[in-house]
Design a protein around this motif. Structure first.
Motif, PDB file in Angstrom:
ATOM      1  N   ILE A   1     -52.701  47.127  45.063  1.00 54.30           N
ATOM      2  CA  ILE A   1     -53.834  48.066  44.495  1.00 54.30           C
ATOM      3  C   ILE A   1     -53.482  49.450  44.660  1.00 54.30           C
ATOM      4  O   ILE A   1     -53.112  50.025  45.585  1.00 54.30           O
ATOM      5  N   SER A   2     -53.180  50.001  43.495  1.00 55.31           N
ATOM      6  CA  SER A   2     -53.314  51.664  43.347  1.00 55.31           C
ATOM      7  C   SER A   2     -54.271  52.446  44.350  1.00 55.31           C
ATOM      8  O   SER A   2     -55.359  52.034  44.328  1.00 55.31           O
ATOM      9  N   ALA A   3     -54.208  53.647  44.433  1.00 58.03           N
ATOM     10  CA  ALA A   3     -55.049  54.527  45.058  1.00 58.03           C
ATOM     11  C   ALA A   3     -56.290  54.691  44.156  1.00 58.03           C
ATOM     12  O   ALA A   3     -57.447  54.792  44.690  1.00 58.03           O
ATOM     13  N   SER A   4     -56.010  54.882  42.926  1.00 62.12           N
ATOM     14  CA  SER A   4     -57.127  55.263  41.929  1.00 62.12           C
ATOM     15  C   SER A   4     -57.947  53.897  41.965  1.00 62.12           C
ATOM     16  O   SER A   4     -59.139  53.837  41.676  1.00 62.12           O
ATOM     17  N   GLU A   5     -57.365  52.680  41.802  1.00 67.11           N
ATOM     18  CA  GLU A   5     -58.303  51.155  41.894  1.00 67.11           C
ATOM     19  C   GLU A   5     -59.040  51.167  43.143  1.00 67.11           C
ATOM     20  O   GLU A   5     -60.004  51.008  43.216  1.00 67.11           O
ATOM     21  N   ALA A   6     -58.282  51.508  44.184  1.00 64.03           N
ATOM     22  CA  ALA A   6     -59.133  51.389  45.538  1.00 64.03           C
ATOM     23  C   ALA A   6     -60.203  52.419  45.462  1.00 64.03           C
ATOM     24  O   ALA A   6     -61.371  52.005  46.169  1.00 64.03           O
ATOM     25  N   THR A   7     -59.860  53.654  44.941  1.00 65.55           N
ATOM     26  CA  THR A   7     -61.174  54.421  44.797  1.00 65.55           C
ATOM     27  C   THR A   7     -62.198  53.968  44.001  1.00 65.55           C
ATOM     28  O   THR A   7     -63.415  54.346  44.384  1.00 65.55           O
ATOM     29  N   ALA A   8     -61.714  53.572  42.939  1.00 66.03           N
ATOM     30  CA  ALA A   8     -62.932  52.933  42.006  1.00 66.03           C
ATOM     31  C   ALA A   8     -63.640  51.738  42.661  1.00 66.03           C
ATOM     32  O   ALA A   8     -64.996  51.620  42.646  1.00 66.03           O
ATOM     33  N   TYR A   9     -63.119  50.859  43.465  1.00 67.43           N
ATOM     34  CA  TYR A   9     -63.910  49.850  44.037  1.00 67.43           C
ATOM     35  C   TYR A   9     -64.727  50.269  45.185  1.00 67.43           C
ATOM     36  O   TYR A   9     -65.654  49.969  45.186  1.00 67.43           O
ATOM     37  N   ALA A  10     -63.952  51.128  45.889  1.00 66.31           N
ATOM     38  CA  ALA A  10     -64.740  51.934  46.965  1.00 66.31           C
ATOM     39  C   ALA A  10     -66.216  52.576  46.294  1.00 66.31           C
ATOM     40  O   ALA A  10     -67.235  52.413  46.937  1.00 66.31           O
ATOM     41  N   GLY A  11     -65.861  53.144  45.263  1.00 72.68           N
ATOM     42  CA  GLY A  11     -66.931  53.827  44.509  1.00 72.68           C
ATOM     43  C   GLY A  11     -68.142  53.156  43.951  1.00 72.68           C
ATOM     44  O   GLY A  11     -69.440  53.443  44.281  1.00 72.68           O
ATOM     45  N   SER A  12     -67.651  51.773  43.443  1.00 75.50           N
ATOM     46  CA  SER A  12     -68.640  50.807  42.995  1.00 75.50           C
ATOM     47  C   SER A  12     -69.278  50.309  44.074  1.00 75.50           C
ATOM     48  O   SER A  12     -70.606  49.865  43.832  1.00 75.50           O
ATOM     49  N   ALA A  13     -68.774  49.924  45.165  1.00 73.13           N
ATOM     50  CA  ALA A  13     -69.175  49.451  46.347  1.00 73.13           C
ATOM     51  C   ALA A  13     -70.483  50.328  46.814  1.00 73.13           C
ATOM     52  O   ALA A  13     -71.576  50.027  47.193  1.00 73.13           O
ATOM     53  N   ALA A  14     -69.810  51.466  46.876  1.00 75.91           N
ATOM     54  CA  ALA A  14     -70.924  52.633  47.495  1.00 75.91           C
ATOM     55  C   ALA A  14     -72.183  52.712  46.487  1.00 75.91           C
ATOM     56  O   ALA A  14     -73.377  52.672  46.921  1.00 75.91           O
ATOM     57  N   SER A  15     -71.915  52.583  45.311  1.00 82.42           N
ATOM     58  CA  SER A  15     -73.189  52.891  44.486  1.00 82.42           C
ATOM     59  C   SER A  15     -73.999  51.491  44.396  1.00 82.42           C
ATOM     60  O   SER A  15     -75.222  51.688  44.460  1.00 82.42           O
ATOM     61  N   LEU A  16     -73.378  50.426  44.355  1.00 78.66           N
ATOM     62  CA  LEU A  16     -74.103  49.179  44.658  1.00 78.66           C
ATOM     63  C   LEU A  16     -75.102  49.383  45.867  1.00 78.66           C
ATOM     64  O   LEU A  16     -76.300  48.819  46.053  1.00 78.66           O
ATOM     65  N   GLY A  17     -74.390  49.678  47.040  1.00 76.45           N
ATOM     66  CA  GLY A  17     -75.106  49.646  48.395  1.00 76.45           C
ATOM     67  C   GLY A  17     -76.345  50.594  48.415  1.00 76.45           C
ATOM     68  O   GLY A  17     -77.445  50.525  48.838  1.00 76.45           O
ATOM     69  N   SER A  18     -76.108  51.932  47.673  1.00 71.53           N
ATOM     70  CA  SER A  18     -77.102  52.851  47.632  1.00 71.53           C
ATOM     71  C   SER A  18     -78.385  52.676  46.655  1.00 71.53           C
ATOM     72  O   SER A  18     -79.365  53.116  46.966  1.00 71.53           O
ATOM     73  N   SER A  19     -78.127  51.629  45.809  1.00 68.77           N
ATOM     74  CA  SER A  19     -79.110  51.199  44.880  1.00 68.77           C
ATOM     75  C   SER A  19     -80.043  50.061  45.299  1.00 68.77           C
ATOM     76  O   SER A  19     -81.316  49.981  44.995  1.00 68.77           O
ATOM     77  N   LEU A  20     -79.653  49.580  46.842  1.00 68.85           N
ATOM     78  CA  LEU A  20     -80.690  48.728  47.265  1.00 68.85           C
ATOM     79  C   LEU A  20     -81.483  49.312  48.014  1.00 68.85           C
ATOM     80  O   LEU A  20     -81.200  50.257  48.787  1.00 68.85           O
ATOM     81  N   THR A  21     -82.688  48.929  47.846  1.00 63.82           N
ATOM     82  CA  THR A  21     -84.116  49.530  48.752  1.00 63.82           C
ATOM     83  C   THR A  21     -84.218  48.567  49.864  1.00 63.82           C
ATOM     84  O   THR A  21     -83.749  47.563  49.868  1.00 63.82           O
ATOM     85  N   LEU A  22     -85.041  49.075  51.031  1.00 64.24           N
ATOM     86  CA  LEU A  22     -85.233  48.165  52.048  1.00 64.24           C
ATOM     87  C   LEU A  22     -85.885  46.919  51.411  1.00 64.24           C
ATOM     88  O   LEU A  22     -85.879  45.843  52.061  1.00 64.24           O
ATOM     89  N   THR A  23     -86.884  46.987  50.356  1.00 65.91           N
ATOM     90  CA  THR A  23     -87.371  45.949  49.731  1.00 65.91           C
ATOM     91  C   THR A  23     -86.438  45.051  49.255  1.00 65.91           C
ATOM     92  O   THR A  23     -86.607  43.714  49.687  1.00 65.91           O
ATOM     93  N   ASN A  24     -85.307  45.310  48.615  1.00 68.46           N
ATOM     94  CA  ASN A  24     -84.379  44.417  48.015  1.00 68.46           C
ATOM     95  C   ASN A  24     -83.732  43.797  49.244  1.00 68.46           C
ATOM     96  O   ASN A  24     -83.371  42.569  49.327  1.00 68.46           O
ATOM     97  N   VAL A  25     -83.380  44.511  50.306  1.00 67.02           N
ATOM     98  CA  VAL A  25     -82.703  43.724  51.323  1.00 67.02           C
ATOM     99  C   VAL A  25     -83.591  42.851  52.039  1.00 67.02           C
ATOM    100  O   VAL A  25     -83.023  41.746  52.417  1.00 67.02           O
ATOM    101  N   GLY A  26     -84.842  43.234  52.403  1.00 64.09           N
ATOM    102  CA  GLY A  26     -85.903  42.233  52.987  1.00 64.09           C
ATOM    103  C   GLY A  26     -85.968  40.946  52.004  1.00 64.09           C
ATOM    104  O   GLY A  26     -85.897  39.633  52.739  1.00 64.09           O
ATOM    105  N   ILE A  27     -85.966  41.159  50.854  1.00 65.99           N
ATOM    106  CA  ILE A  27     -86.193  39.816  49.874  1.00 65.99           C
ATOM    107  C   ILE A  27     -84.586  38.905  49.976  1.00 65.99           C
ATOM    108  O   ILE A  27     -84.735  37.885  50.158  1.00 65.99           O
TER     109      ILE A  27
END
Length: 93
Positions: A3-29
């Motif tokens: 995996i190139s550095a740009s692909e790794a950065t893209a994967y990390a960015g998508s994981a971070a955006s997914l993680g930040s979109s979860l609220t405490l309610t979603n995690v509880g569910i």
């Protein structure tokens, strides 16, 4: 496959955006759903064990009854009832 550095950065960015979109309610569910699934699986497992034990018990009882019947031993019906003189007597019926 590397995996190139740009692909790794893209994967990390998508994981971070997914993680930040979860609220405490979603995690509880999600935790509640996971708990329900694990509880169901544990119940199925232990009920299968219980049924297997009860099946073995039943087969042993039936084999004992069959052996006693072949040997001519009468089958006792009911629990022993105390008699007047203190000796226990089997009741039929």
């Amino acid at each position: 496959m590397e995996i190139s550095a740009s692909e790794a950065t893209a994967y990390a960015g998508s994981a971070a955006s997914l993680g930040s979109s979860l609220t405490l309610t979603n995690v509880g569910i999600c935790v509640g759903i996971a708990t329900a699934i694990l509880t169901f699986a544990a119940n199925v497992y232990f009920m299968r064990q219980r049924r297997a034990e009860e099946r073995e018990e039943h087969l042993a009882r039936m084999a004992e009854i069959e052996a006693n019947t072949k040997a001519g031993v009468p089958i006792a019906m009911g629990a022993p009832a105390p008699s007047r003189d203190g000796m226990e007597v089997m009741e039929n019926g």
